[in-house]
Design a protein around this motif. Sequence first.
Motif, PDB file in Angstrom:
ATOM      1  N   ALA A  17       0.840  -1.198  -0.164  1.00 42.89           N
ATOM      2  CA  ALA A  17      -0.020   0.065   0.061  1.00 42.89           C
ATOM      3  C   ALA A  17       0.857   1.206  -0.127  1.00 42.89           C
ATOM      4  O   ALA A  17       0.559   2.320  -0.442  1.00 42.89           O
ATOM      5  CB  ALA A  17      -0.704  -0.124   1.327  1.00 42.89           C
ATOM      6  N   ALA A  18       1.968   1.044   0.795  1.00 43.40           N
ATOM      7  CA  ALA A  18       3.002   2.227   0.677  1.00 43.40           C
ATOM      8  C   ALA A  18       3.375   2.731  -0.568  1.00 43.40           C
ATOM      9  O   ALA A  18       3.422   3.768  -1.159  1.00 43.40           O
ATOM     10  CB  ALA A  18       4.222   1.960   1.577  1.00 43.40           C
ATOM     11  N   LYS A  57       2.772   6.194  -2.998  1.00 42.20           N
ATOM     12  CA  LYS A  57       3.677   6.754  -3.646  1.00 42.20           C
ATOM     13  C   LYS A  57       3.342   7.202  -5.137  1.00 42.20           C
ATOM     14  O   LYS A  57       3.649   8.270  -5.608  1.00 42.20           O
ATOM     15  CB  LYS A  57       5.054   5.903  -3.749  1.00 42.20           C
ATOM     16  N   ILE A  58       2.860   6.145  -5.829  1.00 42.15           N
ATOM     17  CA  ILE A  58       2.318   6.474  -7.386  1.00 42.15           C
ATOM     18  C   ILE A  58       1.237   7.484  -7.106  1.00 42.15           C
ATOM     19  O   ILE A  58       1.238   8.484  -7.810  1.00 42.15           O
ATOM     20  CB  ILE A  58       1.947   5.088  -7.841  1.00 42.15           C
ATOM     21  N   VAL A  59       0.034   7.311  -6.101  1.00 42.38           N
ATOM     22  CA  VAL A  59      -0.826   8.145  -6.194  1.00 42.38           C
ATOM     23  C   VAL A  59      -0.372   9.666  -5.950  1.00 42.38           C
ATOM     24  O   VAL A  59      -1.000  10.714  -6.532  1.00 42.38           O
ATOM     25  CB  VAL A  59      -1.853   7.876  -4.888  1.00 42.38           C
ATOM     26  N   GLU A  60       0.706   9.822  -5.030  1.00 42.67           N
ATOM     27  CA  GLU A  60       1.046  11.181  -4.613  1.00 42.67           C
ATOM     28  C   GLU A  60       1.878  11.741  -5.829  1.00 42.67           C
ATOM     29  O   GLU A  60       1.840  12.743  -6.332  1.00 42.67           O
ATOM     30  CB  GLU A  60       2.216  11.149  -3.396  1.00 42.67           C
ATOM     31  N   ALA A  61       2.629  10.913  -6.684  1.00 39.24           N
ATOM     32  CA  ALA A  61       3.577  11.352  -7.657  1.00 39.24           C
ATOM     33  C   ALA A  61       2.482  11.885  -8.983  1.00 39.24           C
ATOM     34  O   ALA A  61       2.776  12.673  -9.462  1.00 39.24           O
ATOM     35  CB  ALA A  61       4.367  10.121  -8.235  1.00 39.24           C
ATOM     36  N   GLU A  62       1.426  11.229  -9.166  1.00 39.43           N
ATOM     37  CA  GLU A  62       0.485  11.518 -10.033  1.00 39.43           C
ATOM     38  C   GLU A  62      -0.315  12.691  -9.733  1.00 39.43           C
ATOM     39  O   GLU A  62      -0.549  13.662 -10.486  1.00 39.43           O
ATOM     40  CB  GLU A  62      -0.465  10.257 -10.290  1.00 39.43           C
ATOM     41  N   ALA A  63      -0.365  12.970  -8.437  1.00 45.55           N
ATOM     42  CA  ALA A  63      -1.285  13.993  -8.094  1.00 45.55           C
ATOM     43  C   ALA A  63      -0.203  15.297  -8.181  1.00 45.55           C
ATOM     44  O   ALA A  63      -0.722  16.413  -8.374  1.00 45.55           O
ATOM     45  CB  ALA A  63      -1.589  13.736  -6.620  1.00 45.55           C
ATOM     46  N   TYR A  90      -4.882   1.926  -5.035  1.00 46.19           N
ATOM     47  CA  TYR A  90      -4.227   1.940  -3.689  1.00 46.19           C
ATOM     48  C   TYR A  90      -5.527   1.306  -2.733  1.00 46.19           C
ATOM     49  O   TYR A  90      -4.943   0.518  -1.720  1.00 46.19           O
ATOM     50  CB  TYR A  90      -3.918   3.515  -3.166  1.00 46.19           C
ATOM     51  N   CYS A  91      -6.657   1.647  -2.973  1.00 48.90           N
ATOM     52  CA  CYS A  91      -7.604   1.225  -2.124  1.00 48.90           C
ATOM     53  C   CYS A  91      -7.880  -0.490  -1.968  1.00 48.90           C
ATOM     54  O   CYS A  91      -7.972  -0.841  -0.921  1.00 48.90           O
ATOM     55  CB  CYS A  91      -9.082   1.529  -2.461  1.00 48.90           C
ATOM     56  N   ALA A  92      -7.601  -0.839  -3.186  1.00 49.24           N
ATOM     57  CA  ALA A  92      -7.737  -2.311  -3.396  1.00 49.24           C
ATOM     58  C   ALA A  92      -6.578  -2.880  -2.408  1.00 49.24           C
ATOM     59  O   ALA A  92      -6.784  -3.958  -1.717  1.00 49.24           O
ATOM     60  CB  ALA A  92      -7.484  -2.979  -4.841  1.00 49.24           C
ATOM     61  N   SER A  93      -5.239  -2.254  -2.425  1.00 46.96           N
ATOM     62  CA  SER A  93      -4.287  -2.868  -1.918  1.00 46.96           C
ATOM     63  C   SER A  93      -4.284  -2.665  -0.169  1.00 46.96           C
ATOM     64  O   SER A  93      -3.983  -3.449   0.271  1.00 46.96           O
ATOM     65  CB  SER A  93      -2.882  -1.803  -2.388  1.00 46.96           C
ATOM     66  N   VAL A  94      -4.954  -1.689   0.116  1.00 46.99           N
ATOM     67  CA  VAL A  94      -5.174  -1.396   1.619  1.00 46.99           C
ATOM     68  C   VAL A  94      -5.922  -2.279   2.104  1.00 46.99           C
ATOM     69  O   VAL A  94      -5.879  -3.089   3.190  1.00 46.99           O
ATOM     70  CB  VAL A  94      -5.807   0.133   2.076  1.00 46.99           C
TER      71      VAL A  94
END
Length: 342
Positions: free
Chosen positions: A108-109, A113-119, A310-314
């Motif tokens: 999930a971490a 990171k991917i979510v934050e980089a894309e955002a 990310y949500c699927a991973s959490v």
Amino acid sequence: MSYKTETLKIGVIGTGAIGEDHIRRCMQSLSGAEIVAVTDVNLVRAREVADKYASQAKVPEDGESLIALPEVEAVIVTSWGGTHAQYVLEAIRHGKYVFCEKPLATTAADCLKIVEAEAAHGKRLVQVGFMRPYDSGYRALKALIDKGEIGEVLMIHAAHRNQRVGANYKTDMGITDTLVHELDVFRWMLGDDYVSAQVIFPRRTSKAMEHMRDPQIVLLETKKGIRIDVEIFVNCQYGYDIKCAVVGELGEASLPAPPAVELRKAASLSTEIMTDWKERFIAAYDVEVQDFINGVKAGKLNGATSWDGYCASVAADACVKAQESGRIEPITMSPRPGLYGG
Ligand code: NAP
């Protein structure tokens, strides 16, 4: 980068089973794209797959070199799951669109990171390869729910059965490899998030390898209070069988079975059940990858987002924890960035 060429030029990292299948699909079944580069840790295999479907394609020595090629306008990542995060982050760094097979990352971490980089990039570049929302059966089911035909949804009873799995398959893969598709598709179908998970192990089948517990039942609860039970049974012997019944205040709606001939013979009525997962969702993979191609050209992706990955991973992490603890485990997400509607 502008996508003015009529044919989108794609590079593929990972030429194993699904990588080869997506290359074939782009070159032979879909429209508007061509494969211009492929790579794999096994470069001989990469060249062989290229020669089969796209003989003009370059074979750079690694994923990073492929992403950097100026002619590669979009990237498909189909390598082993543990390598996805590094390639997706690299594609974002180059401002290139990327279709990443599930999982987006194995932790999930790394997904975050991917979510934050894309955002930080400020625009969607990533589509995650969850194909069930592209399956006509699930789409029909969601349309019916959205129209209110069964009223408010109260429960889902689902099953994910494989004929059998190999020696490398471990109990936690029942979650990370198998249940993960249900985790994604139910969030999409219900427009809801999970809050807790529990895993129960019924009597163990003697048909499973010694080291694994099979079947298992996952109990999920959503924010709206919807209860979902999913049976994961990966050595069921008889076939690949996906079931989903949604119970609402006014009725029940079920996922249609794939079309199959009804055979009346020798005083019995029978229909074949598939055994190969690739066949069960083959049309959905085609629609999914075509939608990625069209989305890149239009500058707007539609499929599963990094946030969905990310949500699927959490949720999967909580289920794995619940397998070990035997308890109800909470599922808690980070705050949703604005790019994903937060
Ligand atoms: P696979 O047949 O093992 O293929 C993976 C390929 O990637 C192999 O050729 C592997 O080489 C290569 N590879 C490993 N590390 C690499 C790296 N660092 N750089 C480049 N290539 C690398 O597995 P698969 O079944 O195709 O699965 C690939 C991914 O797709 C997995 O994440 C899987 O979960 C996902 N998948 C999704 C679905 C779906 O329904 N959406 C279905 C199947 C698979 P080696 O064999 O030499 O290690």
